[in-house]
Design a protein around this motif. Structure first.
Motif, PDB file in Angstrom:
ATOM      1  N   THR A 115      54.457  46.991  43.717  1.00 11.97           N
ATOM      2  CA  THR A 115      55.506  48.015  43.739  1.00 11.97           C
ATOM      3  C   THR A 115      56.461  47.671  44.868  1.00 11.97           C
ATOM      4  O   THR A 115      56.024  47.417  45.986  1.00 11.97           O
ATOM      5  CB  THR A 115      54.931  49.421  44.008  1.00 11.97           C
ATOM      6  OG1 THR A 115      54.048  49.774  42.953  1.00 11.97           O
ATOM      7  CG2 THR A 115      56.034  50.459  44.120  1.00 11.97           C
ATOM      8  N   THR A 116      57.735  47.669  44.560  1.00 12.93           N
ATOM      9  CA  THR A 116      58.732  47.401  45.606  1.00 12.93           C
ATOM     10  C   THR A 116      59.542  48.654  45.877  1.00 12.93           C
ATOM     11  O   THR A 116      60.114  49.250  44.957  1.00 12.93           O
ATOM     12  CB  THR A 116      59.678  46.270  45.186  1.00 12.93           C
ATOM     13  OG1 THR A 116      58.903  45.106  44.947  1.00 12.93           O
ATOM     14  CG2 THR A 116      60.688  45.980  46.269  1.00 12.93           C
ATOM     15  N   VAL A 117      59.536  49.051  47.141  1.00 11.93           N
ATOM     16  CA  VAL A 117      60.313  50.220  47.566  1.00 11.93           C
ATOM     17  C   VAL A 117      61.551  49.708  48.295  1.00 11.93           C
ATOM     18  O   VAL A 117      61.443  48.910  49.214  1.00 11.93           O
ATOM     19  CB  VAL A 117      59.500  51.105  48.526  1.00 11.93           C
ATOM     20  CG1 VAL A 117      60.334  52.281  49.010  1.00 11.93           C
ATOM     21  CG2 VAL A 117      58.226  51.574  47.864  1.00 11.93           C
ATOM     22  N   VAL A 118      62.709  50.152  47.865  1.00  7.93           N
ATOM     23  CA  VAL A 118      63.934  49.790  48.570  1.00  7.93           C
ATOM     24  C   VAL A 118      64.390  50.998  49.377  1.00  7.93           C
ATOM     25  O   VAL A 118      64.510  52.101  48.843  1.00  7.93           O
ATOM     26  CB  VAL A 118      65.040  49.358  47.584  1.00  7.93           C
ATOM     27  CG1 VAL A 118      66.354  49.156  48.310  1.00  7.93           C
ATOM     28  CG2 VAL A 118      64.618  48.087  46.872  1.00  7.93           C
ATOM     29  N   VAL A 119      64.624  50.781  50.673  1.00  9.01           N
ATOM     30  CA  VAL A 119      65.041  51.877  51.557  1.00  9.01           C
ATOM     31  C   VAL A 119      66.508  51.709  51.908  1.00  9.01           C
ATOM     32  O   VAL A 119      66.922  50.658  52.379  1.00  9.01           O
ATOM     33  CB  VAL A 119      64.213  51.854  52.859  1.00  9.01           C
ATOM     34  CG1 VAL A 119      64.555  53.056  53.722  1.00  9.01           C
ATOM     35  CG2 VAL A 119      62.734  51.819  52.546  1.00  9.01           C
ATOM     36  N   LEU A 120      67.269  52.745  51.631  1.00  6.19           N
ATOM     37  CA  LEU A 120      68.695  52.699  51.977  1.00  6.19           C
ATOM     38  C   LEU A 120      69.031  53.868  52.889  1.00  6.19           C
ATOM     39  O   LEU A 120      68.279  54.845  52.946  1.00  6.19           O
ATOM     40  CB  LEU A 120      69.546  52.788  50.702  1.00  6.19           C
ATOM     41  CG  LEU A 120      69.371  51.654  49.709  1.00  6.19           C
ATOM     42  CD1 LEU A 120      70.133  51.957  48.438  1.00  6.19           C
ATOM     43  CD2 LEU A 120      69.869  50.344  50.302  1.00  6.19           C
ATOM     44  N   VAL A 121      70.147  53.761  53.597  1.00  3.88           N
ATOM     45  CA  VAL A 121      70.615  54.884  54.407  1.00  3.88           C
ATOM     46  C   VAL A 121      72.071  55.174  54.068  1.00  3.88           C
ATOM     47  O   VAL A 121      72.805  54.275  53.690  1.00  3.88           O
ATOM     48  CB  VAL A 121      70.518  54.600  55.931  1.00  3.88           C
ATOM     49  CG1 VAL A 121      69.137  54.890  56.424  1.00  3.88           C
ATOM     50  CG2 VAL A 121      70.924  53.174  56.245  1.00  3.88           C
ATOM     51  N   PRO A 122      72.450  56.430  54.220  1.00  4.09           N
ATOM     52  CA  PRO A 122      73.800  56.813  53.815  1.00  4.09           C
ATOM     53  C   PRO A 122      74.922  56.329  54.734  1.00  4.09           C
ATOM     54  O   PRO A 122      75.760  57.083  55.113  1.00  4.09           O
ATOM     55  CB  PRO A 122      73.741  58.349  53.795  1.00  4.09           C
ATOM     56  CG  PRO A 122      72.611  58.719  54.645  1.00  4.09           C
ATOM     57  CD  PRO A 122      71.654  57.583  54.658  1.00  4.09           C
ATOM     58  N   GLU A 123      74.911  55.052  55.085  1.00  5.54           N
ATOM     59  CA  GLU A 123      76.073  54.484  55.781  1.00  5.54           C
ATOM     60  C   GLU A 123      76.701  53.549  54.765  1.00  5.54           C
ATOM     61  O   GLU A 123      76.203  52.472  54.523  1.00  5.54           O
ATOM     62  CB  GLU A 123      75.628  53.715  57.035  1.00  5.54           C
ATOM     63  CG  GLU A 123      75.602  54.580  58.274  1.00  5.54           C
ATOM     64  CD  GLU A 123      74.204  54.996  58.661  1.00  5.54           C
ATOM     65  OE1 GLU A 123      73.944  56.214  58.713  1.00  5.54           O
ATOM     66  OE2 GLU A 123      73.368  54.111  58.886  1.00  5.54           O
ATOM     67  N   SER A 124      77.774  53.969  54.189  1.00  9.13           N
ATOM     68  CA  SER A 124      78.285  53.375  52.955  1.00  9.13           C
ATOM     69  C   SER A 124      78.324  51.847  52.955  1.00  9.13           C
ATOM     70  O   SER A 124      77.925  51.224  51.990  1.00  9.13           O
ATOM     71  CB  SER A 124      79.675  53.923  52.634  1.00  9.13           C
ATOM     72  OG  SER A 124      80.463  53.846  53.796  1.00  9.13           O
ATOM     73  N   GLY A 172      76.371  62.199  53.520  1.00  6.76           N
ATOM     74  CA  GLY A 172      76.509  61.167  52.486  1.00  6.76           C
ATOM     75  C   GLY A 172      75.221  60.853  51.750  1.00  6.76           C
ATOM     76  O   GLY A 172      75.220  60.055  50.822  1.00  6.76           O
ATOM     77  N   ALA A 173      74.139  61.502  52.175  1.00  3.27           N
ATOM     78  CA  ALA A 173      72.848  61.187  51.543  1.00  3.27           C
ATOM     79  C   ALA A 173      72.827  61.576  50.072  1.00  3.27           C
ATOM     80  O   ALA A 173      72.430  60.781  49.215  1.00  3.27           O
ATOM     81  CB  ALA A 173      71.723  61.880  52.295  1.00  3.27           C
ATOM     82  N   THR A 174      73.255  62.803  49.807  1.00  2.30           N
ATOM     83  CA  THR A 174      73.220  63.255  48.403  1.00  2.30           C
ATOM     84  C   THR A 174      74.161  62.421  47.556  1.00  2.30           C
ATOM     85  O   THR A 174      73.846  62.061  46.414  1.00  2.30           O
ATOM     86  CB  THR A 174      73.636  64.743  48.276  1.00  2.30           C
ATOM     87  OG1 THR A 174      73.630  65.315  49.563  1.00  2.30           O
ATOM     88  CG2 THR A 174      72.684  65.492  47.376  1.00  2.30           C
ATOM     89  N   GLN A 175      75.297  62.104  48.134  1.00  5.08           N
ATOM     90  CA  GLN A 175      76.275  61.325  47.391  1.00  5.08           C
ATOM     91  C   GLN A 175      75.697  59.958  47.018  1.00  5.08           C
ATOM     92  O   GLN A 175      75.797  59.507  45.876  1.00  5.08           O
ATOM     93  CB  GLN A 175      77.533  61.154  48.237  1.00  5.08           C
ATOM     94  CG  GLN A 175      78.686  60.600  47.447  1.00  5.08           C
ATOM     95  CD  GLN A 175      79.781  60.067  48.363  1.00  5.08           C
ATOM     96  OE1 GLN A 175      79.662  60.097  49.580  1.00  5.08           O
ATOM     97  NE2 GLN A 175      80.830  59.572  47.780  1.00  5.08           N
ATOM     98  N   LEU A 176      75.074  59.320  48.001  1.00  8.28           N
ATOM     99  CA  LEU A 176      74.467  58.014  47.741  1.00  8.28           C
ATOM    100  C   LEU A 176      73.416  58.123  46.657  1.00  8.28           C
ATOM    101  O   LEU A 176      73.336  57.299  45.744  1.00  8.28           O
ATOM    102  CB  LEU A 176      73.863  57.455  49.029  1.00  8.28           C
ATOM    103  CG  LEU A 176      73.096  56.143  48.897  1.00  8.28           C
ATOM    104  CD1 LEU A 176      73.971  55.057  48.321  1.00  8.28           C
ATOM    105  CD2 LEU A 176      72.539  55.712  50.257  1.00  8.28           C
ATOM    106  N   SER A 177      72.620  59.160  46.786  1.00  7.95           N
ATOM    107  CA  SER A 177      71.546  59.376  45.809  1.00  7.95           C
ATOM    108  C   SER A 177      72.124  59.492  44.405  1.00  7.95           C
ATOM    109  O   SER A 177      71.600  58.915  43.446  1.00  7.95           O
ATOM    110  CB  SER A 177      70.774  60.624  46.221  1.00  7.95           C
ATOM    111  OG  SER A 177      70.022  61.096  45.181  1.00  7.95           O
TER     112      SER A 177
END
Lengths: 557, 131, 317
Positions: C161-170, C197-202
């Motif tokens: 399983t690969t988890v990709v972690v992102l943060v809301p810095e565009s 920006g978290a919800t937007q990214l999501s």
């Protein structure tokens, strides 16, 4: 300043002089021509470098806005700065003895150093305290210890600064309780608690709770003291530790003031009138190697604080505009090699602080790269201040370096660079957001790394370290903490716990927990606990349960 | 494949001053070593556990709080107990000379006083790590 | 010596495991043999990869997930990879310190590795180290990558399983989307979800994954997490468990593993061929011979390669 035709002529002549003078400079001059913080330094300063300086607008008179030249109109002619040596070690009895020695030697204010367990809110018998009891400060577990520390010291006659942050509320409550027992009402107590959590997250790292609850405790203290301990400085907004962690002078200036603004905003956000608490905010700066840079730093700090308090926070009481500060000479500049050199370093650093207009001063002892100071060493450190104050004549006039082309140019430059940092911190979302993203920690670690590199590569010379070194010198006598201190303190703690009223302990702790949950002011509850001889560890455990414990996002660079 | 020297830099006890530890960590990285930093407030048990998992050649401890006479011998004790006796223990910070001498007799390889050039620490490690 | 190590590893001796990892990492004598002996003893560990741009909070999430695994009484091996400095050859391995919550806990083994010149997000030896941890008896192996470079290939090859972690810095997230991370992600965590920006990214990610979702039975969950406080960590762990269930139920688990094995064998084979070319067949000398002609424009690089290849086919063995 000079009229414009004179300035044109001056410019012309200056250019000619510069061109000629530069021919005679050594090859590597550009590299060396910086302050210890890396700010470039010109060969010569003339009115040209301060052409835009307006005396009334930018300097003013001491005791008047913008206070660049000093916070009081009489400064040291009215009263010399407080000679306040930071001190504390071993058992409360040991510390009481040292305080009496310092007071009889001419010290004019007390400054308490607590051991690491107290700083982290743990009692001397906690497993994590093993090996640490009484080692780098005095052991305090409960009110019983504070009573011994101040035994025979009248709290209405001395002012006491306590270097304590996360548990500051508790130590302040203990001090108030000691005053009560002496018959001194809290309204008469004078002193300071450091109580500056923001710099802990940035540099010193002795936090307990996360930022939000920590700010809440700080504003509780500000509110309580406004009513009950009005002569007390509720925060000593500190740059000293930020500098010790490796920051440059500009970073120290900018980060400290930015933290200060955050505290003011926090107070205002809780609904307090800015003028009710701002006059009691004080500062604590470092005095480092570069003589003129430090003086400029203090002057810039006064001007910036006054301006922001007046214009941004709309404080109306002039006392709210005052940047009053304590200074400590830079511990990180002391060397273990040829320790007597430290006496001279400290003297220069102390002189800079005095010329910078400090209200209170601690001078380091020469042996502090080995251990806490011996009586002999700390006495000499104190004498250093007395020599400056009584023999050199620098205290006779206010801000003697005011008007110096170099110092004014440097003051201006540091102010500008500080504002650049303020803008950057704003863009990151403010101080707390910047802490969480590791901004300060990164800046500080980077500066520390670059400084060490400069020393290692001999681009910065430190006498005795990379130049003028000697073979191992004869060892100097150092202070030893008796290893039995730990045992003794733990026994005393156990005995105290047996003798106190355990019912009262339970009741007051319950009250503390409830108040932590409701969000009311914690101070009255803490006072109740303190009077019942509840220990620091017991109180902090309750608060830790409610507020959580902080884990730092570890940053290198 | 070139063998890299692995170093654990540790901050034991309550002392929160990490400027020195971080500067030394960076300097050792610059000298080509792989450096693992434990962070603050480590017990001797945590330090030795990390040293074993990371199979480091050296543990470098930074102590400024005066607790060195308790902490350093305890680390040595635990290393021996876990069978990791060949890990080199070095340190720095505020440690008086006679304490340093005592500790070196007990098995701490070297204690570096304040002002030691970082290159000296790197060189000492390079010359003394067993390959 | 290596035999003792093998025995000790199978006996769950941590020091032996650690020494074995060093042996493998440094390619010391006998490392290949050791891996060969230990390989059959593995197969039980479930491998989770955590990747994403620097500063996304991967280590903190690893800390949170591992904590939950430990609470279930399971054992976890963590490999945390950081980049080797191209200038000094050294490295600051700073992931362990970010997993401070795991210090002193039973059942977890953390090993920091430097990439040592690997161009991917994992160190060259990471897959071998995974074999060791598996043989040791770990229930889960977490691999945390450095988050830049060609990570997607490395990770997809090494994990279940690969988890990709992102943060809301565009800037970073768009980068990540372009970098192909989205192709290998099984679960996405939008960390530091309290930021703007978290919800937007999501939502953007939901949109990006629409196509993949339609082509598959897996739902590609996109979660909001705040690693520092732990918010969303339970859901993240649940999502990983769901993915594992999905793989096992659908039969994809075995399909994946077989694909990875083929890829791994191919990788090792290519390394052997390259080594053979260089050492046995003295490729450098052959190249020198042709390079001169190519330099003088008497032939093209492609013709030079053809001639060498023909030569190898005829004479190489």
């Amino acid at each position: 300043m000079a009229g414009s035709e004179n300035m044109d002529e001056l410019k012309r002549r200056s250019d000619v002089w510069q061109k000629e003078a530069k021919k005679h400079l050594p090859a590597k001059d550009k590299e060396k021509a910086t302050t210890v913080s890396g700010e470039p330094v010109e060969l010569l300063y003339t009115p040209l470098e301060i052409a835009h300086l307006d005396y009334l607008r930018d300097l003013g008179f001491p005791g008047e806005y913008p206070y660049t030249r000093g916070v009081y109109s009489n400064m040291y002619r009215g009263k010399l700065w407080t000679m306040r040596q930071f001190s504390g070690f071993g058992t409360p009895e040991d510390t009481n003895r040292r305080y009496k020695f310092l007071l009889t030697s001419g010290q004019t204010g007390l400054s308490v150093a607590f051991h690491l367990p107290t700083i982290y809110g743990r009692d001397s018998d906690h497993p994590l305290s093993r090996g640490e009891v009484g080692k780098c400060g005095v052991a305090v577990d409960s009110l019983a210890d504070m009573e011994i520390i101040f035994d025979g010291i009248p709290l209405d006659k001395v002012s006491t600064s306590m270097t304590i942050n996360a548990p500051a509320s508790i130590l302040l409550a203990m001090y108030i309780a000691v005053g009560e027992k002496q018959g001194v009402p809290s309204t008469e107590l004078t002193g300071t608690i450091q109580n500056d959590l923001l710099k802990e997250y940035q540099a010193q790292k002795s936090w307990i709770f996360p930022p939000q609850p920590s700010m809440k405790i700080i504003t509780d203290i500000m509110e309580y003291c406004a009513d009950w301990v009005p002569k007390w400085n509720t925060i000593s907004i500190s740059g000293y530790h930020i500098r010790e962690a490796g920051a440059t002078a500009v970073q120290e200036l900018a980060f400290t003031l930015a933290n200060g603004f955050s505290y003011v905003q926090a107070g205002v956000d809780t609904g307090l009138e800015v003028d009710t608490f701002a006059p009691r905010l004080s500062f604590f700066f470092n005095s480092h190697l570069d003589f003129f840079e430090e003086i400029a730093k203090y002057r810039a700090a006064r001007r910036i604080w006054a301006r922001e308090m007046k214009e941004r926070f709309r404080a109306r009481n002039p006392r709210s505009w005052l940047m009053r500060f304590h200074t400590q000479t830079a511990g990180c500049t002391l060397t273990a090699q040829q320790p007597e050199n430290n006496i001279v370093r400290t003297a220069f650093q102390a002189l800079a602080a005095v010329l910078g207009g400090t209200q209170s001063l601690h001078t380091n002892s020469m042996d502090e790269t080995y251990a806490l100071p011996t009586e002999k060493a700390v006495k000499l450190a104190l004498r250093t201040q007395q020599l400056i104050g009584y023999e050199t004549g620098v205290a006779c006039t206010i801000d003697p370096l005011g008007g110096s082309y170099y110092v004014e140019a440097l003051t201006q430059r540091m102010e500008e660079k500080a504002y650049e940092y303020f803008r950057e911190i704003e863009s990151l979302g403010g101080v707390i957001a910047a802490i969480e993203s590791g901004f300060f920690q990164r800046e500080i670690a980077k500066s520390a790394y670059l400084y060490q590199k400069a020393v290692d590569e001999r681009r910065r010379i430190i006498v005795g370290i990379n130049e003028f070194t000697e073979e191992k010198p004869p060892a100097i006598e150092t202070l030893r903490i008796d290893p039995s201190v730990e045992k003794h303190q733990i026994e005393f703690l156990r005995k105290m716990k047996k003798e106190r009223n355990s019912k009262r302990v339970k009741e007051t702790l319950r009250g503390l927990r409830e108040t932590a949950q409701t969000g009311e002011n914690l101070m009255p509850r803490i006072l109740n606990c303190v009077r019942a001889y509840v220990t620091i560890g017991e109180m902090i455990d309750v608060l830790r349960g409610e507020f959580g414990e902080y884990r730092e996002p570890p940053i290198f660079w | 494949m070139e063998r890299k020297i692995r170093v654990l830099i540790a901050k034991p006890g309550l002392d929160g001053h990490d400027r020195g530890a971080k500067v030394v960590a960076a300097a050792l990285r610059d000298a080509g070593m792989e450096v693992i930093y434990t962070g603050l407030h480590q017990t001797p048990e945590m330090i030795v556990e990390a040293a074993i998992q990371e199979d480091v050649d050296v543990i470098g401890v930074s102590i400024l709080s005066g607790a060195h006479m308790t902490i350093l011998p305890r680390i040595l004790e635990l290393l021996a107990k876990e069978g990791a006796r060949d890990v080199m223990l070095i340190g720095g910070g505020i440690i008086p000379e006679d304490d340093a001498a005592k500790l070196e007799k007990k098995g701490v390889r070297k204690l570096f006083g304040p002002g030691t050039p970082t290159a000296e620490i790197a060189r000492f490690i390079e010359e003394n790590v067993l390959c | 010596m290596k035999h003792e190590l093998v025995k000790s590893i199978l006996n769950r001796d941590k020091l032996a495991l650690s020494r074995a990892i060093s042996t493998v990492e440094n390619r010391l004598a006998g490392y290949g043999e050791m891996l060969d002996i230990l390989y059959p003893h593995g197969g039980r560990a479930y491998r989770i990869g955590i990747t994403g741009p620097p500063g996304a909070g991967k280590s903190t999430l690893v800390d949170q997930i591992t904590s939950r695994i430990l609470n279930l009484g399971k054992k976890v091996g963590i490999i945390a990879v950081d980049p080797t400095s191209p200038f000094s050859g050294g490295a600051l391995l700073g992931d362990r310190v970010r997993m401070g919550g795991l210090a002193g806990r039973e059942g977890v083994f953390i090993r920091s590795m430097a990439t040592r010149g690997s161009l991917g997000g994992l160190a060259v030896a990471t897959k071998d180290v995974s074999v060791l941890l598996d043989a040791f008896g770990m229930d889960y192996i977490m691999m945390e990558t450095i988050g830049v470079g060609q990570i997607e290939l490395d990770i997809a090859d090494a994990c279940d399983t690969t988890v990709v972690v992102l943060v809301p810095e565009s800037g970073d997230s768009i980068q990540a989307m372009k970098a192909g991370l989205m192709e290998i992600a099984d679960v996405i965590a939008v960390n530091k979800a309290d930021r703007q920006g978290a919800t937007q990214l999501s939502q953007e990610l939901q949109f990006t994954f629409q196509l993949r979702k339609r082509q598959s039975d897996w739902c590609y969950p996109i979660l909001l997490t705040e690693a520092v406080s732990g918010r969303g960590a339970d859901e993240l762990w649940q999502a990983i468990c769901s993915h594992r269930d999905y793989l096992e139920r659908s039969g994809d688990f075995e399909v994946h593993r077989r694909r990875q094995i083929k890829s791994r064998v191919k990788e090792l084979l290519e390394a052997r061929i390259r080594s053979h070319l260089e050492k046995e067949l003295h490729l450098d000398d052959l190249l020198d011979g042709k390079a001169d002609k190519v330099f003088k424009r008497e032939m093209s690089p492609s013709q030079a390669a053809d001639e060498i290849f023909k030569h190898i086919r005829e004479y190489g063995a």
